[in-house]
Design a protein around this motif. Sequence first.
Motif: not given
Length: 462
Positions: A313-315, A389-390, A394-395, A406-408
């Motif tokens: 997750s972005a969080l 972030v990787v 996630g991707l 999930a973001v990238t």
Amino acid sequence: MSATTLLLVTLGLALASFAYGRSRAYSVARLGGGVRSMHSLPSHYGMMVALWCALPALAIIVGWKLFEPSVVSGFLQDYIPQSVYEAGEKSVELYKNDIGNLVDSQAIADIQDPDKKIAAQQLASMRHISSLALFVLALAAAIAGATLALKRIKADTRARHNVEKIVQFFLISCASIAILTTLGIVLSVLFESLRFFQEVSIIEFITGTTWSPQTAIRADQVGSSGSFGAVPLFLGTMLISFIAMVVAVPFGLMSAIYLAEYASRPVRSICKPLLEILAGIPTVVYGFFAALTVAPALRSFGATLGLSVSSESALAAGAVMGIMIIPFVSSLSDDVITAVPQSMRDGSYGLGATKSETIRKVVIPAALPGIVGGVLLAVSRAIGETMIVVMAAGLAANLTANPLEAVTTVTVQIVTLLTGDQEFDSAKTLAAFALGLMLFVVTLCLNVIALHVVRKYREQYE
């Protein structure tokens, strides 16, 4: 003789020349009535002799090492069999590399091919002759330069000016190399980005909402035509950076205020280094911490509240990134708050203000330009982060503002596009340079804004 040994010999000669030149300057000074009769100090004369000894030798060494491979390769052409030439230029280069590797590994005696063995013996001989010639020329240049400099040791010789000119030229060269390196990076990214925008519309790149850069590299392959809408990447980058700053700015600023205004000297001497240790932890460690500890904890906590939290997750990524950036905000803010003149605090106390009122109404407004500049620099650091972030976000290029999904980011996609064997004439690979250009522009703008804020408002409080 290896280049390292030759450099050490040159350095030893330069040190000996410095000592002898300074001693010679003292001798000249005694004949003329003392050191005051000399234009420069004896150490300046010694430095002049050392520079005249070292610089010609270093110039020869550098030039020789630059041109030696091409010259030796030219002499080696006569010992390459005609059959290798007939196979093409790549075969010739491969043959030369094989010979060079055999010579480097000192395995000439084990070579079975007679032609290759003769070529390897000639290459070893040429390298030996080249090494001896370089040693003789460099040594002769060093001795000649030192001798000429020693003859110039006179009372009216402007040794200090000569040394300062050489040092100034060296400093200008270093600055020019840094500037030219930056310019080369910018131009290389720019030219490759222009190639990308010739294949993909810049409007589609900036405003498109679908990111799927999978394309067929060769004509005989079956693949997607690719979608290069970078809005999901920009939105993911801003989302994670925003979460990181929500964590970093309050904690960093409050810790800076405590260390600068409330903490005693022993507490400050312990807490400040401990806080700055966070800046020295490798980002891959933060990535493991986010993926193995923070993300599962957020998922479990969200489950108790009835929320669906993605395993990536972005969080999680933003929170851990914020922890990593705390030392940047804290250290810069602490330096700025400490630099506020004590007279401003004393004036506030004299008017009856309390310590907290003084901090809120005097110290923080006075230090605000520097704090804002530090925060903007921290934002640039957050935008450029990749490893966390990787491993934690996630991707997936999802177009969402939900921090639980999930973001990238831009940097992650750059790494993904340039990983493995790639053809640098496809839109998929060139997209990495376009993303890099956008990232460069954004971070440059943030840095310019930070410098502008600091310069514009600094004089109001000095």
